[in-house]
Motif scaffolding. Structure first.
Motif, PDB file in Angstrom:
ATOM      1  N   VAL A 334       0.860  -1.191   0.000  1.00 52.07           N
ATOM      2  CA  VAL A 334       0.000   0.000   0.000  1.00 52.07           C
ATOM      3  C   VAL A 334       0.889   1.232   0.000  1.00 52.07           C
ATOM      4  N   ASN A 335       0.602   2.152  -0.890  1.00 56.28           N
ATOM      5  CA  ASN A 335       1.282   3.450  -0.869  1.00 56.28           C
ATOM      6  C   ASN A 335       0.592   4.297   0.192  1.00 56.28           C
ATOM      7  N   VAL A 337       1.137   7.199   1.336  1.00 54.89           N
ATOM      8  CA  VAL A 337       0.911   8.622   1.008  1.00 54.89           C
ATOM      9  C   VAL A 337      -0.390   8.759   0.228  1.00 54.89           C
ATOM     10  N   ARG A 338      -0.548   7.941  -0.795  1.00 54.08           N
ATOM     11  CA  ARG A 338      -1.778   8.006  -1.593  1.00 54.08           C
ATOM     12  C   ARG A 338      -2.982   7.572  -0.762  1.00 54.08           C
ATOM     13  N   PHE A 339      -2.782   6.582   0.109  1.00 56.08           N
ATOM     14  CA  PHE A 339      -3.878   6.111   0.966  1.00 56.08           C
ATOM     15  C   PHE A 339      -4.378   7.239   1.872  1.00 56.08           C
ATOM     16  N   LEU A 340      -3.466   7.950   2.495  1.00 52.66           N
ATOM     17  CA  LEU A 340      -3.876   9.051   3.380  1.00 52.66           C
ATOM     18  C   LEU A 340      -4.486  10.196   2.590  1.00 52.66           C
ATOM     19  N   ASP A 341      -3.986  10.426   1.365  1.00 53.31           N
ATOM     20  CA  ASP A 341      -4.605  11.439   0.502  1.00 53.31           C
ATOM     21  C   ASP A 341      -6.081  11.139   0.286  1.00 53.31           C
ATOM     22  N   ASP A 342      -6.358   9.862  -0.040  1.00 55.73           N
ATOM     23  CA  ASP A 342      -7.739   9.469  -0.313  1.00 55.73           C
ATOM     24  C   ASP A 342      -8.599   9.585   0.937  1.00 55.73           C
ATOM     25  N   CYS A 343      -8.079   9.139   2.092  1.00 57.30           N
ATOM     26  CA  CYS A 343      -8.857   9.205   3.339  1.00 57.30           C
ATOM     27  C   CYS A 343      -9.188  10.643   3.708  1.00 57.30           C
ATOM     28  N   ILE A 344      -8.215  11.528   3.564  1.00 56.64           N
ATOM     29  CA  ILE A 344      -8.434  12.931   3.962  1.00 56.64           C
ATOM     30  C   ILE A 344      -9.424  13.600   3.026  1.00 56.64           C
ATOM     31  N   GLU A 345      -9.285  13.332   1.715  1.00 57.96           N
ATOM     32  CA  GLU A 345     -10.232  13.913   0.766  1.00 57.96           C
ATOM     33  C   GLU A 345     -11.653  13.413   1.021  1.00 57.96           C
ATOM     34  N   GLU A 346     -11.761  12.137   1.407  1.00 58.74           N
ATOM     35  CA  GLU A 346     -13.085  11.574   1.694  1.00 58.74           C
ATOM     36  C   GLU A 346     -13.711  12.210   2.919  1.00 58.74           C
ATOM     37  N   LEU A 347     -12.897  12.556   3.914  1.00 60.91           N
ATOM     38  CA  LEU A 347     -13.407  13.112   5.162  1.00 60.91           C
ATOM     39  C   LEU A 347     -13.539  14.627   5.131  1.00 60.91           C
ATOM     40  N   GLU A 364       7.017  13.380   3.340  1.00 59.70           N
ATOM     41  CA  GLU A 364       7.780  12.520   2.432  1.00 59.70           C
ATOM     42  C   GLU A 364       7.179  12.633   1.037  1.00 59.70           C
ATOM     43  N   ALA A 365       7.989  13.077   0.092  1.00 62.27           N
ATOM     44  CA  ALA A 365       7.514  13.177  -1.282  1.00 62.27           C
ATOM     45  C   ALA A 365       7.573  11.806  -1.950  1.00 62.27           C
ATOM     46  N   GLY A 366       6.766  11.621  -2.987  1.00 65.32           N
ATOM     47  CA  GLY A 366       6.789  10.368  -3.716  1.00 65.32           C
ATOM     48  C   GLY A 366       5.958   9.308  -3.030  1.00 65.32           C
ATOM     49  N   GLU A 367       6.357   8.045  -3.219  1.00 70.86           N
ATOM     50  CA  GLU A 367       5.607   6.928  -2.692  1.00 70.86           C
ATOM     51  C   GLU A 367       6.358   6.281  -1.534  1.00 70.86           C
ATOM     52  N   ASP A 493       8.672  -0.701  -6.191  1.00 70.32           N
ATOM     53  CA  ASP A 493       7.796   0.126  -7.006  1.00 70.32           C
ATOM     54  C   ASP A 493       6.350  -0.197  -6.676  1.00 70.32           C
ATOM     55  N   ASP A 494       5.501   0.793  -6.598  1.00 67.79           N
ATOM     56  CA  ASP A 494       4.099   0.568  -6.217  1.00 67.79           C
ATOM     57  C   ASP A 494       3.183   0.453  -7.421  1.00 67.79           C
ATOM     58  N   THR A 495       3.773   0.066  -8.550  1.00 68.66           N
ATOM     59  CA  THR A 495       2.940  -0.006  -9.765  1.00 68.66           C
ATOM     60  C   THR A 495       1.762  -0.942  -9.599  1.00 68.66           C
ATOM     61  N   ASN A 496       2.008  -2.082  -8.892  1.00 67.39           N
ATOM     62  CA  ASN A 496       0.963  -3.091  -8.741  1.00 67.39           C
ATOM     63  C   ASN A 496       0.186  -2.943  -7.451  1.00 67.39           C
ATOM     64  N   SER A 497       0.444  -1.916  -6.649  1.00 68.53           N
ATOM     65  CA  SER A 497      -0.280  -1.741  -5.402  1.00 68.53           C
ATOM     66  C   SER A 497      -1.653  -1.139  -5.673  1.00 68.53           C
ATOM     67  N   ASN A 498      -2.578  -1.328  -4.706  1.00 68.17           N
ATOM     68  CA  ASN A 498      -3.932  -0.826  -4.873  1.00 68.17           C
ATOM     69  C   ASN A 498      -4.004   0.677  -4.708  1.00 68.17           C
TER      70      ASN A 498
END
Length: 499
Positions: A334-335, A337-347, A364-367, A493-498
């Motif tokens: 799981v990335n 950074v992207r996971f927290l982005d989605d959670c915060i936008e949802e809330l 932390e920039a990037g993944e 690499d997180d290419t295959n991560s959800n």
């Protein structure tokens, strides 16, 4: 020292001591018998009776005795006597022949002027033909035979051997020395038995008593047996078992106390909404809600209470399954950074409607990849933020989310500016049904299971969760997740991560 070596030393000691006692007794008996310390090496040749002469000396004496009986006058032949004396010298003995009060022959072996006076008087009956005498500090043993010459005068032949003074002392003290030797053997056996008993039997008794105490349910003791042998190892294992049993009993008691507390808390948390629902339903039945507006209000309240009860039961069911490890975790990259982005936008929109601002401090920039169960990790974040919302008391409500990666882990920090948590309550906030508010008001304190569920989920991820708080300023809750690295230490690499 091991018990095997102790037993070996014990048996060896008993054997060596016994052999030494036998050898020493044989030596004393030989010395007492022969009067010669050197005769001990020829102990197998010693006569069974007390005899002052050696075997060869005894043979020469018998020859002289035969001459005295059959041809006594031959004992006046000095050449013959010198031959016999020469043979006796090889046996460390000497010859002495007397006629009445005169000396016929005296061996040069003695050279003692007092010898004539030291000899016993005549005894033609020869009732005592072997005995001892001393001249000054020197001891002698003899074998004698008194006879009659053909002219009717008395004569006597002596085979004399000088004895060690020590041999004489031994002969006199032989009974006492024998008792002492037996006493030494007994004492040595007692000491060896005591040593073996103290090192083996006593620890076994101690272990038996300890087992009896455990059987009676008494675990409040400590088995102290400082030993490095097998008994010490057995004692250490027994003490570890006792400690584990005691911990198990204490844990069982704690579980029982938690069960009672759980039942009490569930009963309290369910009783309150049920009581409210019953009250409003009775109000409807009694016609209190006599207008459509009141009826709608009562129905909405009943529905809200039912929703609270359903939520409480759902959280309790989830917590119980997590506590019993009956909820499977589906781990995947799981990335974060992207996971927290989605959670915060949802809330974000729901929080803004409640007047709460949320900021996302992405350090932390990037993944940044972690191993996590997406659904349960989201539940954790929502529970922590939901807990923060219940204790907001500032006009400007704020929640800040931060990410702090390290080489092996990632730490997520969720901070609010609420009223904070007292320091005495801080260690307990992750316990089930715990509320810093003693009134257990569900309107402000929730079910008391949100942070407990978050804790169980993070622990299921192999991470840790903790909190820091300052009363009047706010609370920060931290949790860690394992970072995902490849074999070379580089992040995957997180290419295959959800996410």
């Amino acid at each position: 020292m091991s018990i095997r070596i102790k037993l070996l030393l014990s048996y060896t000691g008993m054997l060596v001591i016994s052999l030494l006692m036998i050898v020493l007794t044989a030596a004393l008996f030989t010395i007492a018998s022969t009067g010669d310390v050197h005769s001990f090496r020829d102990f197998y040749k010693v006569h069974y009776q007390i005899n002052p002469l050696t075997e060869q000396g005894e043979s020469i004496f018998l020859d002289l005795k035969y001459l005295a009986k059959n041809d006594p006058d031959e004992l006046q032949n000095k050449a013959l006597l010198r031959d016999y004396d020469f043979k006796l010298r090889a046996e460390k003995s000497g010859l002495y022949v007397r006629h009445e009060s005169d000396q016929i022959y005296e061996s040069l072996t003695f050279n003692q002027p007092e010898l004539k006076q030291a000899l016993p008087p005549y005894d033609l009956g020869n009732s005592k033909i072997r005995s001892t005498f001393n001249i000054g500090a020197r001891f002698y043993a003899y074998a004698k035979f008194d006879f009659m010459f053909k002219d009717g005068t008395k004569g006597g032949v002596f085979v004399i051997r000088e004895r060690s003074p020590f041999a004489e002392v031994v002969r006199n003290l032989l009974p006492i020395l024998s008792i002492i030797l037996v006493g030494v053997l007994v004492i040595a056996n007692i000491l060896l038995y005591r040593w073996l008993t103290r090192s083996v039997i006593k620890p076994l008794h101690l272990l038996r008593d300890s087992a009896e105490r455990i059987k009676d349910g008494n675990l409040q003791f400590e088995l102290n047996l400082h030993s490095k042998d097998e008994m010490g190892q057995l004692s250490g294992a027994f003490e570890s078992m006792r400690q584990r049993l005691q911990e198990s009993v204490q844990l069982q008691l704690q579980y029982e106390e938690n069960r009672k507390e759980l039942i009490s808390n569930i009963s309290h948390d369910l009783r309150t909404p049920i009581t409210n629902i019953k009250g409003y339903i009775e109000g409807i039945r009694d016609g209190v809600a006599d207008t459509p507006e009141k009826m709608e209000k009562y129905v909405n309240i009943i529905y809200a209470k039912a929703v609270d009860m359903d939520k409480l039961v759902d959280e309790l069911f989830l917590y119980s399954k997590l506590d019993l490890n009956q909820v499977p975790f589906t781990f995947e990259p799981v990335n974060i950074v992207r996971f927290l982005d989605d959670c915060i936008e949802e809330l974000r929109y729901d929080l803004e409607d409640q007047g709460v601002g949320i900021t996302w401090n992405q350090h932390e920039a990037g993944e940044v990849l972690v191993i996590a169960d997406l659904e349960k990790l989201k539940r954790t974040v929502l529970n922590i933020i939901g807990n923060s919302l219940k204790y907001m008391d500032k006009p400007q409500k704020e929640i800040r989310v931060s990410l702090m990666p390290t080489a092996d882990t990632v730490t997520v920090e969720i901070t609010d500016n609420g009223r904070g948590i007292p320091q005495d309550a801080l260690p307990h906030i992750f316990e089930r049904f715990y509320r810093a508010e003693s009134s257990r008001n569900s309107a402000t304190g929730g079910s008391g299971l949100g942070l407990a569920i978050a804790s169980q989920i993070i622990e299921g991820h192999g991470g840790s969760i903790w909190a820091a708080s300052q009363e009047g300023e706010g609370t920060s809750i931290f949790f860690t997740l394992k970072r995902l690295m490849n074999e070379g230490g580089m992040e995957l690499d997180d290419t295959n991560s959800n996410h």
